[in-house]
Design a protein around this motif. Structure first.
Motif, PDB file in Angstrom:
ATOM      1  N   ILE A 230       0.862  -1.181   0.000  1.00  0.00           N
ATOM      2  CA  ILE A 230       0.000   0.000   0.000  1.00  0.00           C
ATOM      3  C   ILE A 230       0.899   1.232   0.000  1.00  0.00           C
ATOM      4  O   ILE A 230       2.095   1.139   0.276  1.00  0.00           O
ATOM      5  N   GLY A 231       0.322   2.384  -0.289  1.00  0.00           N
ATOM      6  CA  GLY A 231       1.123   3.591  -0.400  1.00  0.00           C
ATOM      7  C   GLY A 231       1.887   3.940   0.849  1.00  0.00           C
ATOM      8  O   GLY A 231       3.048   4.342   0.788  1.00  0.00           O
ATOM      9  N   ALA A 232       1.258   3.780   2.018  1.00  0.00           N
ATOM     10  CA  ALA A 232       1.921   4.141   3.268  1.00  0.00           C
ATOM     11  C   ALA A 232       3.081   3.219   3.589  1.00  0.00           C
ATOM     12  O   ALA A 232       4.056   3.627   4.224  1.00  0.00           O
ATOM     13  N   VAL A 233       3.011   1.961   3.155  1.00  0.00           N
ATOM     14  CA  VAL A 233       4.067   0.982   3.413  1.00  0.00           C
ATOM     15  C   VAL A 233       5.136   1.045   2.333  1.00  0.00           C
ATOM     16  O   VAL A 233       6.336   1.044   2.602  1.00  0.00           O
ATOM     17  N   GLY A 234       4.712   1.075   1.082  1.00  0.00           N
ATOM     18  CA  GLY A 234       5.618   1.274  -0.033  1.00  0.00           C
ATOM     19  C   GLY A 234       6.498   0.082  -0.364  1.00  0.00           C
ATOM     20  O   GLY A 234       6.314  -1.043   0.101  1.00  0.00           O
ATOM     21  N   LEU A 235       7.503   0.361  -1.188  1.00  0.00           N
ATOM     22  CA  LEU A 235       8.513  -0.612  -1.605  1.00  0.00           C
ATOM     23  C   LEU A 235       9.768   0.182  -1.927  1.00  0.00           C
ATOM     24  O   LEU A 235       9.772   1.024  -2.814  1.00  0.00           O
ATOM     25  N   ARG A 236      10.862  -0.101  -1.187  1.00  0.00           N
ATOM     26  CA  ARG A 236      12.079   0.706  -1.286  1.00  0.00           C
ATOM     27  C   ARG A 236      12.976   0.249  -2.431  1.00  0.00           C
ATOM     28  O   ARG A 236      12.914  -0.894  -2.896  1.00  0.00           O
ATOM     29  N   ALA A 237      13.882   1.145  -2.834  1.00  0.00           N
ATOM     30  CA  ALA A 237      14.827   0.835  -3.907  1.00  0.00           C
ATOM     31  C   ALA A 237      15.751  -0.314  -3.527  1.00  0.00           C
ATOM     32  O   ALA A 237      16.066  -1.169  -4.362  1.00  0.00           O
ATOM     33  N   ASP A 238      16.202  -0.353  -2.260  1.00  0.00           N
ATOM     34  CA  ASP A 238      17.101  -1.438  -1.853  1.00  0.00           C
ATOM     35  C   ASP A 238      16.384  -2.781  -1.871  1.00  0.00           C
ATOM     36  O   ASP A 238      16.987  -3.816  -2.163  1.00  0.00           O
ATOM     37  N   GLU A 239      15.077  -2.776  -1.583  1.00  0.00           N
ATOM     38  CA  GLU A 239      14.304  -4.010  -1.648  1.00  0.00           C
ATOM     39  C   GLU A 239      14.129  -4.456  -3.099  1.00  0.00           C
ATOM     40  O   GLU A 239      14.244  -5.647  -3.417  1.00  0.00           O
ATOM     41  N   ILE A 240      13.854  -3.498  -3.975  1.00  0.00           N
ATOM     42  CA  ILE A 240      13.725  -3.812  -5.395  1.00  0.00           C
ATOM     43  C   ILE A 240      15.024  -4.433  -5.907  1.00  0.00           C
ATOM     44  O   ILE A 240      15.019  -5.428  -6.643  1.00  0.00           O
ATOM     45  N   ALA A 241      16.158  -3.878  -5.489  1.00  0.00           N
ATOM     46  CA  ALA A 241      17.459  -4.410  -5.912  1.00  0.00           C
ATOM     47  C   ALA A 241      17.685  -5.824  -5.398  1.00  0.00           C
ATOM     48  O   ALA A 241      18.411  -6.614  -6.019  1.00  0.00           O
ATOM     49  N   ALA A 242      17.073  -6.170  -4.272  1.00  0.00           N
ATOM     50  CA  ALA A 242      17.252  -7.497  -3.674  1.00  0.00           C
ATOM     51  C   ALA A 242      16.266  -8.524  -4.219  1.00  0.00           C
ATOM     52  O   ALA A 242      16.277  -9.682  -3.771  1.00  0.00           O
ATOM     53  N   LEU A 243      15.414  -8.115  -5.168  1.00  0.00           N
ATOM     54  CA  LEU A 243      14.416  -9.012  -5.757  1.00  0.00           C
ATOM     55  C   LEU A 243      14.681  -9.130  -7.255  1.00  0.00           C
ATOM     56  O   LEU A 243      13.993  -8.502  -8.075  1.00  0.00           O
ATOM     57  N   PRO A 244      15.656  -9.928  -7.669  1.00  0.00           N
ATOM     58  CA  PRO A 244      16.070  -9.959  -9.077  1.00  0.00           C
ATOM     59  C   PRO A 244      15.003 -10.470 -10.038  1.00  0.00           C
ATOM     60  O   PRO A 244      15.052 -10.153 -11.230  1.00  0.00           O
ATOM     61  N   ARG A 245      14.039 -11.238  -9.556  1.00  0.00           N
ATOM     62  CA  ARG A 245      13.002 -11.780 -10.441  1.00  0.00           C
ATOM     63  C   ARG A 245      11.708 -10.972 -10.378  1.00  0.00           C
ATOM     64  O   ARG A 245      10.724 -11.334 -11.024  1.00  0.00           O
ATOM     65  N   LEU A 246      11.704  -9.895  -9.619  1.00  0.00           N
ATOM     66  CA  LEU A 246      10.485  -9.099  -9.481  1.00  0.00           C
ATOM     67  C   LEU A 246      10.066  -8.548 -10.838  1.00  0.00           C
ATOM     68  O   LEU A 246      10.846  -7.884 -11.525  1.00  0.00           O
ATOM     69  N   GLY A 247       8.803  -8.835 -11.203  1.00  0.00           N
ATOM     70  CA  GLY A 247       8.296  -8.346 -12.480  1.00  0.00           C
ATOM     71  C   GLY A 247       7.084  -7.455 -12.369  1.00  0.00           C
ATOM     72  O   GLY A 247       6.776  -6.698 -13.282  1.00  0.00           O
ATOM     73  N   PHE A 248       6.377  -7.539 -11.230  1.00  0.00           N
ATOM     74  CA  PHE A 248       5.143  -6.777 -11.063  1.00  0.00           C
ATOM     75  C   PHE A 248       4.980  -6.377  -9.609  1.00  0.00           C
ATOM     76  O   PHE A 248       5.124  -7.207  -8.705  1.00  0.00           O
ATOM     77  N   ALA A 249       4.713  -5.100  -9.379  1.00  0.00           N
ATOM     78  CA  ALA A 249       4.455  -4.594  -8.032  1.00  0.00           C
ATOM     79  C   ALA A 249       3.222  -3.708  -8.095  1.00  0.00           C
ATOM     80  O   ALA A 249       3.026  -2.965  -9.063  1.00  0.00           O
ATOM     81  N   ALA A 250       2.403  -3.791  -7.042  1.00  0.00           N
ATOM     82  CA  ALA A 250       1.155  -3.026  -7.036  1.00  0.00           C
ATOM     83  C   ALA A 250       0.855  -2.477  -5.662  1.00  0.00           C
ATOM     84  O   ALA A 250       1.180  -3.095  -4.645  1.00  0.00           O
ATOM     85  N   ALA A 251       0.226  -1.319  -5.648  1.00  0.00           N
ATOM     86  CA  ALA A 251      -0.363  -0.769  -4.428  1.00  0.00           C
ATOM     87  C   ALA A 251      -1.820  -1.174  -4.413  1.00  0.00           C
ATOM     88  O   ALA A 251      -2.524  -1.031  -5.421  1.00  0.00           O
ATOM     89  N   LEU A 252      -2.278  -1.695  -3.285  1.00  0.00           N
ATOM     90  CA  LEU A 252      -3.654  -2.169  -3.219  1.00  0.00           C
ATOM     91  C   LEU A 252      -4.644  -1.019  -3.350  1.00  0.00           C
ATOM     92  O   LEU A 252      -5.686  -1.159  -3.978  1.00  0.00           O
ATOM     93  N   GLY A 253      -4.327   0.130  -2.759  1.00  0.00           N
ATOM     94  CA  GLY A 253      -5.182   1.303  -2.876  1.00  0.00           C
ATOM     95  C   GLY A 253      -4.700   2.234  -3.963  1.00  0.00           C
ATOM     96  O   GLY A 253      -3.820   1.902  -4.765  1.00  0.00           O
ATOM     97  N   ALA A 254      -5.234   3.434  -3.964  1.00  0.00           N
ATOM     98  CA  ALA A 254      -4.866   4.408  -4.991  1.00  0.00           C
ATOM     99  C   ALA A 254      -3.490   5.021  -4.741  1.00  0.00           C
ATOM    100  O   ALA A 254      -2.749   5.315  -5.676  1.00  0.00           O
ATOM    101  N   GLY A 255      -3.119   5.221  -3.457  1.00  0.00           N
ATOM    102  CA  GLY A 255      -1.852   5.883  -3.144  1.00  0.00           C
ATOM    103  C   GLY A 255      -0.659   4.972  -3.343  1.00  0.00           C
ATOM    104  O   GLY A 255      -0.718   3.769  -3.090  1.00  0.00           O
ATOM    105  N   TYR A 256       0.453   5.565  -3.791  1.00  0.00           N
ATOM    106  CA  TYR A 256       1.684   4.788  -3.999  1.00  0.00           C
ATOM    107  C   TYR A 256       2.916   5.632  -3.673  1.00  0.00           C
ATOM    108  O   TYR A 256       4.002   5.425  -4.195  1.00  0.00           O
ATOM    109  N   GLU A 257       2.754   6.577  -2.747  1.00  0.00           N
ATOM    110  CA  GLU A 257       3.790   7.574  -2.500  1.00  0.00           C
ATOM    111  C   GLU A 257       5.097   7.002  -1.988  1.00  0.00           C
ATOM    112  O   GLU A 257       6.157   7.610  -2.162  1.00  0.00           O
ATOM    113  N   ASN A 258       5.071   5.849  -1.331  1.00  0.00           N
ATOM    114  CA  ASN A 258       6.305   5.277  -0.792  1.00  0.00           C
ATOM    115  C   ASN A 258       6.835   4.107  -1.607  1.00  0.00           C
ATOM    116  O   ASN A 258       7.727   3.386  -1.155  1.00  0.00           O
TER     117      ASN A 258
END
Length: 321
Positions: free
Chosen positions: A61-89
């Motif tokens: 969700i937007g308040a929880v987010g997904l950080r750049a360092d986490e994205i870098a640690a997920l080499p097979r990540l292909g799709f990420a979504a915010a459950l609600g409308a906000g995606y600020e983090n």
């Protein structure tokens, strides 16, 4: 060989779930994904460390987010979504640099949020919690101050997006005059008055509803000057993000009698209540539930599953970022 988008028919994609979710909705996810439930910071770090090499989907969700360092640690990540409308983090730049598909839950809870915004406005202006408390204490109406109506008053909406438009339509049903501030005027909103600054809107409005997106560009956009412009009879409603309102300035304005009242569903201190505001009888607080109803939550899950299926099928997402 399978890539992140086309997992084998025998192995379900691993999905990292970064916020609390009801078991009934998790069960829907588990029909399609191998779900790693990580609603706390500790579980999140553990999941990334232990399963990062295999995670293909992230739901947050937007308040929880997904950080750049986490994205870098997920080499097979292909799709990420915010459950609600906000995606600020969610670090959108980092995700796009990797070619990761991004989506949100735009439109799924707009009506519910707009309903809640009007409920907060009515409760604040009509002092409903205070009136009930007085009645329970044996105080009848003759000993209470008269509270104003909302009909015929001026409602300022900060952020006339899809939720803001729904709030405006509800306000019109209360015979309110509606004004708004966006970065630019909306060509489809001619019946509402446009203001080119938050200050101009606050000076004009009797009540101000905050419905703009969060993020660095809107942080503390409702500051001491805006609150003073709204005035001692004014009421503030925030159903957007806590970061848009300067909490310390709001507390000071209430203490000085510079604002009539505030009704907030979101706070800078989430998930903890705003300590600076707890002592004011003219403040109404709800725990970030404006968009929560059985119907709206189910709609967000359904939209996520639709976007996930479209991603897996190589089709355009329904609500891309």
């Amino acid at each position: 060989m399978n890539d992140a988008r086309t997992p084998s028919t025998h192995v379900r994609p691993k999905l990292l779930l970064l916020m609390p979710m009801a078991q009934e909705h998790q069960a829907q996810l588990r029909q399609r994904f191998d779900v790693i439930d990580a609603p706390t910071a500790a579980l999140r770090a553990q999941a990334v460390a232990e399963h990062g090499a295999d995670i293909q989907v992230v739901l947050t969700i937007g308040a929880v987010g997904l950080r750049a360092d986490e994205i870098a640690a997920l080499p097979r990540l292909g799709f990420a979504a915010a459950l609600g409308a906000g995606y600020e983090n969610i670090d959108v730049a980092a995700a796009r640099a990797r070619g990761i598909a991004l989506a949100n839950g735009a439109g799924t809870n707009d009506a519910c949020v707009a309903d809640h915004a009007m409920a907060l406005l009515l409760a604040s202006v009509r002092a409903l919690p205070q009136q009930e408390q007085a009645l329970r204490a044996g105080v009848w109406r003759d000993a209470l101050p008269l509270r104003p109506s909302v009909n015929g008053r001026r409602l300022g909406i900060l952020g006339l997006g899809t939720i803001g438009m729904r709030i405006a339509r509800r306000a019109a049903a209360f015979d309110m005059e509606v004004g708004y501030h966006n970065r630019r005027a909306r060509p489809d909103a001619d019946s509402y008055r446009y203001f080119d600054s938050v200050m101009a809107l606050a000076h004009w409005a009797d009540f101000l509803v905050v419905a703009a997106p969060g993020g660095p560009g809107t942080r503390h956009i409702v500051n001491a000057d805006v609150l003073q412009a709204l005035g001692p009879q004014g009421h503030l409603v925030n159903i957007a993000r806590g970061s848009l309102v300067d909490t310390a300035a709001l507390a000071q304005a209430l203490a000085a009698g510079q604002l009539g009242g505030a009704a907030l569903d979101v706070y800078e201190s989430e998930p903890h209540p705003p300590q600076e505001l707890l002592g004011f009888p003219n403040v109404i607080l709800t725990p970030h539930i404006a968009g929560w109803s059985p119907e709206s939550v189910q709609a967000t899950v359904d939209l996520f599953l639709l976007n996930a299926q479209r991603w897996q099928d190589g089709q355009p997402l329904q609500t891309p970022l």
